[in-house]
Design an enzyme around this catalytic site. Structure first.
Site, PDB file in Angstrom:
ATOM      1  CB  CYS A  97      14.666   2.271  12.801  1.00  0.00           C
ATOM      2  SG  CYS A  97      14.240   3.154  14.292  1.00  0.00           S
TER       3      CYS A  97
ATOM      4  CB  CYS B  78      -0.962   0.015   1.193  1.00  0.00           C
ATOM      5  SG  CYS B  78      -0.170   0.267   2.799  1.00  0.00           S
TER       6      CYS B  78
END
Length: 161
Positions: free
Chosen positions: A148, A127
């Site tokens: 991260c 997406c």
């Protein structure tokens, strides 16, 4: 001559904005799941929307996903795409869930320079939602990478026995 320079400058600015909008449209079209901004706002929480659609960063040490150690899969909070496995998660001390590698085909990469220097940005490959960034200071005994990732951008699916 003094009047021509402001006119040329105005034309240049307008043409840059038009091209930026076209580039943004192209990048949205390359994802399997696409929705309007209004649809994303209706589907996501405010925090999810800010991170996934506007590339914000959640506060460090705020995600309950930091503490998950049980076997399972971290999926995109917007579309359910599988992103990371618990077995590739490690405690980086940064305050965000960190992984040394994604699930193959789960993420896409880009760059951002919002802080004045280029960083490698991580997106959901399905997406296009912003997940976080990848750095080269991960565990040397594995990949050396540290993905991260904003916890609010993911949901956790425990492994079924």
């Amino acid at each position: 001559m003094k009047k021509i320079i402001p006119i040329l400058l105005a034309i240049f600015i307008i043409s840059c904005q038009g091209n930026a909008q076209k580039d943004q449209k192209k990048s949205q079209d390359k994802f399997e799941v696409t929705k309007s901004d209004k649809e994303w706002k209706a589907q996501l929480t405010d925090a999810e929307y800010r991170v996934l659609r506007k590339a914000a960063t959640e506060p460090s040490f705020s995600s309950p996903l930091n503490d998950i150690k049980e076997p399972g899969t971290f999926v995109c909070a917007a579309c359910g795409n599988e992103l990371y496995k618990t077995k590739h998660k490690f405690m980086s001390g940064t305050g965000w869930p960190s992984f040394d590698r994604p699930i193959k085909g789960g993420v896409a990469y880009g760059t951002d320079s919002k802080l004045g220097y280029q960083r490698n940005e991580v997106h959901c490959a399905r997406c296009g939602g912003h997940l976080g960034h990848v750095f080269d200071d991960g565990p040397r005994e594995t990949t050396g990478k540290r993905h991260c990732i904003n916890g609010v951008a993911m949901d956790f699916k425990p492994k079924k026995n």
